[in-house]
Motif scaffolding. Structure first.
Motif, PDB file in Angstrom:
ATOM      1  N   TRP A  50       0.143  -5.528 -15.275  1.00  0.00           N
ATOM      2  CA  TRP A  50      -1.154  -4.973 -14.903  1.00  0.00           C
ATOM      3  C   TRP A  50      -1.105  -4.515 -13.454  1.00  0.00           C
ATOM      4  CZ3 TRP A  50      -2.992  -7.698 -10.793  1.00  0.00           C
ATOM      5  CH2 TRP A  50      -2.712  -9.061 -10.718  1.00  0.00           C
ATOM      6  N   THR A  51      -2.102  -3.709 -13.086  1.00  0.00           N
ATOM      7  CA  THR A  51      -2.218  -3.247 -11.707  1.00  0.00           C
ATOM      8  C   THR A  51      -3.679  -3.222 -11.294  1.00  0.00           C
ATOM      9  OG1 THR A  51      -1.619  -1.499 -10.145  1.00  0.00           O
ATOM     10  CG2 THR A  51      -2.294  -0.802 -12.342  1.00  0.00           C
ATOM     11  N   ASN A  52      -3.937  -3.556 -10.033  1.00  0.00           N
ATOM     12  CA  ASN A  52      -5.277  -3.492  -9.450  1.00  0.00           C
ATOM     13  C   ASN A  52      -5.273  -2.537  -8.263  1.00  0.00           C
ATOM     14  OD1 ASN A  52      -6.449  -5.286 -11.219  1.00  0.00           O
ATOM     15  ND2 ASN A  52      -6.277  -7.056  -9.871  1.00  0.00           N
ATOM     16  N   TYR A  53      -6.422  -1.886  -8.056  1.00  0.00           N
ATOM     17  CA  TYR A  53      -6.558  -0.845  -7.039  1.00  0.00           C
ATOM     18  C   TYR A  53      -5.524   0.243  -7.346  1.00  0.00           C
ATOM     19  CZ  TYR A  53      -9.134  -4.739  -5.055  1.00  0.00           C
ATOM     20  OH  TYR A  53     -10.002  -5.796  -4.891  1.00  0.00           O
ATOM     21  N   ASP A  54      -4.670   0.621  -6.416  1.00  0.00           N
ATOM     22  CA  ASP A  54      -3.597   1.577  -6.717  1.00  0.00           C
ATOM     23  C   ASP A  54      -4.153   2.916  -7.197  1.00  0.00           C
ATOM     24  OD1 ASP A  54      -0.926   2.063  -6.542  1.00  0.00           O
ATOM     25  OD2 ASP A  54      -0.351   0.967  -8.350  1.00  0.00           O
ATOM     26  N   TRP A  55      -5.373   3.276  -6.739  1.00  0.00           N
ATOM     27  CA  TRP A  55      -6.007   4.498  -7.198  1.00  0.00           C
ATOM     28  C   TRP A  55      -5.272   5.733  -6.688  1.00  0.00           C
ATOM     29  CZ3 TRP A  55      -9.264   3.184 -10.771  1.00  0.00           C
ATOM     30  CH2 TRP A  55      -9.995   2.002 -10.662  1.00  0.00           C
ATOM     31  N   VAL A  75      -3.704   3.530   0.248  1.00  0.00           N
ATOM     32  CA  VAL A  75      -4.360   2.857  -0.873  1.00  0.00           C
ATOM     33  C   VAL A  75      -3.619   1.566  -1.200  1.00  0.00           C
ATOM     34  CG1 VAL A  75      -5.096   3.033  -3.271  1.00  0.00           C
ATOM     35  CG2 VAL A  75      -5.146   5.063  -1.801  1.00  0.00           C
ATOM     36  N   ALA A  76      -4.343   0.453  -1.175  1.00  0.00           N
ATOM     37  CA  ALA A  76      -3.756  -0.856  -1.481  1.00  0.00           C
ATOM     38  C   ALA A  76      -3.446  -0.980  -2.961  1.00  0.00           C
ATOM     39  CB  ALA A  76      -4.724  -1.965  -1.064  1.00  0.00           C
ATOM     40  N   PHE A  77      -2.488  -1.841  -3.278  1.00  0.00           N
ATOM     41  CA  PHE A  77      -2.221  -2.179  -4.676  1.00  0.00           C
ATOM     42  C   PHE A  77      -1.874  -3.656  -4.809  1.00  0.00           C
ATOM     43  CE2 PHE A  77       1.857  -0.455  -3.016  1.00  0.00           C
ATOM     44  CZ  PHE A  77       2.692  -1.548  -3.201  1.00  0.00           C
ATOM     45  N   ILE A  78      -2.189  -4.181  -5.977  1.00  0.00           N
ATOM     46  CA  ILE A  78      -1.689  -5.474  -6.456  1.00  0.00           C
ATOM     47  C   ILE A  78      -1.117  -5.202  -7.827  1.00  0.00           C
ATOM     48  CG2 ILE A  78      -2.190  -7.897  -6.930  1.00  0.00           C
ATOM     49  CD1 ILE A  78      -4.812  -7.560  -5.379  1.00  0.00           C
ATOM     50  N   ARG A  79       0.126  -5.604  -8.064  1.00  0.00           N
ATOM     51  CA  ARG A  79       0.751  -5.365  -9.370  1.00  0.00           C
ATOM     52  C   ARG A  79       1.427  -6.628  -9.867  1.00  0.00           C
ATOM     53  NH1 ARG A  79       3.901  -0.836  -6.950  1.00  0.00           N
ATOM     54  NH2 ARG A  79       2.440   0.881  -6.546  1.00  0.00           N
ATOM     55  N   TYR A 125       0.844  -1.199   0.000  1.00  0.00           N
ATOM     56  CA  TYR A 125       0.000   0.000   0.000  1.00  0.00           C
ATOM     57  C   TYR A 125       0.875   1.243   0.000  1.00  0.00           C
ATOM     58  CZ  TYR A 125       0.758   0.070   5.115  1.00  0.00           C
ATOM     59  OH  TYR A 125       1.305   0.086   6.376  1.00  0.00           O
ATOM     60  N   SER A 126       0.269   2.352  -0.432  1.00  0.00           N
ATOM     61  CA  SER A 126       0.959   3.641  -0.506  1.00  0.00           C
ATOM     62  C   SER A 126       0.166   4.705   0.233  1.00  0.00           C
ATOM     63  CB  SER A 126       1.142   4.074  -1.971  1.00  0.00           C
ATOM     64  OG  SER A 126       1.969   3.172  -2.664  1.00  0.00           O
ATOM     65  N   GLN A 127       0.869   5.706   0.707  1.00  0.00           N
ATOM     66  CA  GLN A 127       0.229   6.870   1.327  1.00  0.00           C
ATOM     67  C   GLN A 127      -0.049   7.896   0.240  1.00  0.00           C
ATOM     68  OE1 GLN A 127      -0.195   6.830   4.843  1.00  0.00           O
ATOM     69  NE2 GLN A 127      -1.619   8.538   4.520  1.00  0.00           N
ATOM     70  N   LYS A 128      -1.338   8.284   0.096  1.00  0.00           N
ATOM     71  CA  LYS A 128      -1.723   9.233  -0.943  1.00  0.00           C
ATOM     72  C   LYS A 128      -2.607  10.304  -0.310  1.00  0.00           C
ATOM     73  CE  LYS A 128      -1.235   5.888  -4.670  1.00  0.00           C
ATOM     74  NZ  LYS A 128      -1.810   5.308  -5.893  1.00  0.00           N
ATOM     75  N   ASP A 129      -2.038  11.479  -0.126  1.00  0.00           N
ATOM     76  CA  ASP A 129      -2.715  12.548   0.594  1.00  0.00           C
ATOM     77  C   ASP A 129      -3.118  13.679  -0.361  1.00  0.00           C
ATOM     78  OD1 ASP A 129      -2.272  11.018   2.834  1.00  0.00           O
ATOM     79  OD2 ASP A 129      -0.437  12.071   3.388  1.00  0.00           O
ATOM     80  N   ARG A 163      -5.030  -1.637   2.779  1.00  0.00           N
ATOM     81  CA  ARG A 163      -3.690  -2.199   2.722  1.00  0.00           C
ATOM     82  C   ARG A 163      -3.728  -3.572   2.062  1.00  0.00           C
ATOM     83  NH1 ARG A 163      -1.528  -1.046   8.946  1.00  0.00           N
ATOM     84  NH2 ARG A 163      -1.640   1.251   8.839  1.00  0.00           N
ATOM     85  N   GLY A 164      -2.781  -3.836   1.181  1.00  0.00           N
ATOM     86  CA  GLY A 164      -2.563  -5.180   0.677  1.00  0.00           C
ATOM     87  C   GLY A 164      -1.662  -5.917   1.646  1.00  0.00           C
ATOM     88  N   SER A 165      -2.109  -7.081   2.110  1.00  0.00           N
ATOM     89  CA  SER A 165      -1.401  -7.792   3.173  1.00  0.00           C
ATOM     90  C   SER A 165      -0.686  -9.044   2.692  1.00  0.00           C
ATOM     91  CB  SER A 165      -2.385  -8.165   4.292  1.00  0.00           C
ATOM     92  OG  SER A 165      -3.054  -7.033   4.779  1.00  0.00           O
ATOM     93  N   ARG A 166      -1.418  -9.964   2.063  1.00  0.00           N
ATOM     94  CA  ARG A 166      -0.837 -11.246   1.686  1.00  0.00           C
ATOM     95  C   ARG A 166      -1.338 -11.694   0.315  1.00  0.00           C
ATOM     96  NH1 ARG A 166       2.683 -10.225   4.394  1.00  0.00           N
ATOM     97  NH2 ARG A 166       3.297 -11.095   6.422  1.00  0.00           N
ATOM     98  N   LEU A 167      -0.479 -12.438  -0.391  1.00  0.00           N
ATOM     99  CA  LEU A 167      -0.790 -13.032  -1.693  1.00  0.00           C
ATOM    100  C   LEU A 167      -0.384 -14.507  -1.676  1.00  0.00           C
ATOM    101  CD1 LEU A 167       0.686 -10.485  -4.276  1.00  0.00           C
ATOM    102  CD2 LEU A 167      -1.753 -10.920  -3.881  1.00  0.00           C
ATOM    103  N   THR A 168      -1.088 -15.319  -2.457  1.00  0.00           N
ATOM    104  CA  THR A 168      -0.640 -16.690  -2.682  1.00  0.00           C
ATOM    105  C   THR A 168      -1.188 -17.184  -4.007  1.00  0.00           C
ATOM    106  OG1 THR A 168      -0.445 -18.885  -1.669  1.00  0.00           O
ATOM    107  CG2 THR A 168      -2.602 -17.843  -1.566  1.00  0.00           C
ATOM    108  N   LEU A 169      -0.443 -18.076  -4.660  1.00  0.00           N
ATOM    109  CA  LEU A 169      -0.957 -18.828  -5.806  1.00  0.00           C
ATOM    110  C   LEU A 169      -1.562 -20.100  -5.246  1.00  0.00           C
ATOM    111  CD1 LEU A 169      -0.954 -18.435  -8.912  1.00  0.00           C
ATOM    112  CD2 LEU A 169       0.507 -16.844  -7.690  1.00  0.00           C
ATOM    113  N   GLY A 170      -2.886 -20.215  -5.351  1.00  0.00           N
ATOM    114  CA  GLY A 170      -3.549 -21.407  -4.840  1.00  0.00           C
ATOM    115  C   GLY A 170      -3.175 -22.630  -5.648  1.00  0.00           C
ATOM    116  N   LEU A 171      -3.351 -23.799  -5.048  1.00  0.00           N
ATOM    117  CA  LEU A 171      -3.075 -25.042  -5.766  1.00  0.00           C
ATOM    118  C   LEU A 171      -4.074 -25.289  -6.889  1.00  0.00           C
ATOM    119  CD1 LEU A 171      -2.096 -27.378  -2.786  1.00  0.00           C
ATOM    120  CD2 LEU A 171      -0.590 -26.181  -4.388  1.00  0.00           C
ATOM    121  N   ASP A 172      -5.142 -24.475  -6.955  1.00  0.00           N
ATOM    122  CA  ASP A 172      -6.091 -24.540  -8.070  1.00  0.00           C
ATOM    123  C   ASP A 172      -5.668 -23.644  -9.231  1.00  0.00           C
ATOM    124  OD1 ASP A 172      -6.483 -22.091  -6.845  1.00  0.00           O
ATOM    125  OD2 ASP A 172      -8.672 -22.165  -6.958  1.00  0.00           O
ATOM    126  N   GLY A 173      -4.532 -22.932  -9.097  1.00  0.00           N
ATOM    127  CA  GLY A 173      -4.013 -22.102 -10.177  1.00  0.00           C
ATOM    128  C   GLY A 173      -4.451 -20.655 -10.134  1.00  0.00           C
TER     129      GLY A 173
END
Length: 469
Positions: free
Chosen positions: A247-252, A233-237, A220-224, A268-278
């Protein structure tokens, strides 16, 4: 549990109506009788083991992984105590540990020591090789006791949910190490493929998708300077292996978030994982219900495909208490497939704090989220572990399980029996028919089952638990 169809229809209509109203009014305060959720599948989780791990000093858990041979690997820091095992010292040994158990968690198989702490671990599901990261840098192990190579990476930092060191490994053997807002990509032989910085104030986690040769990060980033004044603001990139943005998600921007129905809750973006379902799975947190997570991560005029069925996944009647959000994405294009909130509630019905610190998904897309909850999550007083009741005090460590369609709550439990202090699940792994969690606790009363260490030894303590899926 008896299913009352008439009650369910009334309850469902109420939930849908509240969702529509809250979409208009943000944090609308609506009184609601918080009855037990009729869609929760079970209140009791039978575990094969739940046990303390630790010395008389402060001990810290960090992560857990499951190998293809169904052995379980727990990581963290345990000073001076070898749990009855003869340790294997790699890179000079130290307080950092990899503890290997059998598939039940009841039998300790090996203890490996390296560095002052091991921060994260990931196992290659194809080869069984083990990637770990810590203050020693990045290391690849052939098994839990055999070092192949290691790379120094520098210091960690620039994260709030860990010390900033995380690792991911793809099925092709490529590894991505995160430290100090920088990604280092290394092949299976230990050759550095590339290094590149990640923009943003805090970078919390990394995943790797080998088929598309992409690295996915969150933070996440601080955007004032706008209508919300101060805003996180959270981001996924997603980046390719050379650091080019896919690509990027959220990050507004601040203006975009404020304009999206005044989505002024910090995220805030906290955790990511690639599930065993892909699929790609994300866990984040939001300071209240007027949040960008209500909307499509690329279009604030479009609702997100969030699933709501009771007051504990409908974010109304909240202030700035932090609540959990989790979602499934396509790893190649980043499109959102489904999402859901989770929050706790006071006896008054007002929303309360619950934060995620771990996420995992199995081969069928069943999702597990762990973290820390204030009073009280859904069915808290009814939830049991192997028939044992717990008791809330100060903070609960918790695991929430939901099926792939997110339409029910499979279970939600805490191991807390009245332990006041910093209790939180920090790692979850699932697959091969088993699930395991590792938790930090304040070193007091927790539920134990078939424990290899039945009592805390002093200071902060590690608690782990294993169950069959």
């Amino acid at each position: 549990m008896t299913f009352n169809g008439r009650y369910f229809l009334i309850f469902a209509f109420t939930a849908v109506t509240l969702y529509w109203m809250s979409a208009i009014s943000g944090n609308l305060i609506i009184p609601l009788n918080l009855t037990p959720n009729p869609a929760q599948a079970m209140n009791n989780l039978n575990v094969s083991t739940a046990s303390y791990l630790g010395s008389d000093a402060d001990d810290w858990g960090t992560a857990v992984a499951i190998s293809p041979d169904r052995t379980i690997l727990f990581t963290g820091k345990i000073p001076h105590h070898n749990l009855g095992l003869t340790p294997v010292n790699l890179l000079g040994g130290g307080d950092g540990v990899i503890l290997q158990t059998d598939a039940t968690g009841r039998k300790l198989l090996s203890l490996t020591r390296m560095g002052s702490i091991i921060d994260d671990i990931e196992v290659n599901s194809r080869t069984g090789k083990i990637a770990v990261v810590g203050d020693f840098g990045l290391a690849l192990l052939a098994d839990a006791q055999t070092l192949l190579w290691h790379q120094e990476l520098g210091s960690g930092g620039s994260a709030t949910m860990s010390n900033g060191r995380r690792v991911a490994m793809g099925t092709d053997g490529t590894m991505a190490a995160l430290f100090n807002k920088k990604i280092t990509i290394v092949d299976e032989r230990g050759t550095v493929v590339s290094e590149f910085p990640i923009p943003g104030k805090f970078v919390e986690d990394v995943a790797i998708h080998s088929p598309s040769q992409s690295i996915i990060i969150t933070g996440y980033s601080q955007k004032d300077r706008g209508g919300c004044r101060q805003l996180q603001v959270a981001f996924i990139r997603s980046y390719d292996y050379q650091g080019n943005l896919n690509w990027t998600n959220y990050d507004w921007t601040h203006a975009e978030a404020h304009g999206g129905n005044s989505s002024c809750a910090d995220t805030r973006g906290s955790r990511l994982t690639l599930g065993l379902d892909g699929n790609l799975y994300f866990a984040g947190e939001s300071a209240g219900g007027n949040t960008i997570f209500r909307y499509d991560p690329r279009d604030l005029s479009k609702d997100a495909p969030n699933v709501i069925f009771d007051p504990y996944n409908h974010p109304y009647n909240t202030a700035s208490n932090h609540i959990t959000y989790y979602a499934r994405f396509g790893p190649v294009t980043g499109e959102i497939k489904a999402g859901q909130f989770n929050l706790s509630r006071l006896s008054s019905g007002r929303g309360n704090t619950i934060i995620p610190r771990a996420i995992a998904a199995d081969e069928r897309g069943n999702l597990y989220i762990g973290g820390q909850s204030s009073a009280s999550f859904a069915n808290r007083n009814e939830s049991t572990i192997s028939g044992q009741s717990g008791a809330y005090a100060a903070s609960d460590n918790f695991v929430l399980a939901v099926p792939s369609d997110l339409r029910t709550r499979t279970f939600m439990v805490s191991w807390n029996k009245g332990c006041k202090g910093n209790n939180q699940v920090v790692g979850i792994a699932t697959g091969y028919g088993i699930t395991a969690m590792i938790s930090d606790t304040a070193g007091c009363d927790m539920i134990t089952v078939n424990a290899v260490q039945g009592k805390p030894q002093g200071g902060m303590e590690i608690l782990y638990s294993v169950w069959e899926n």
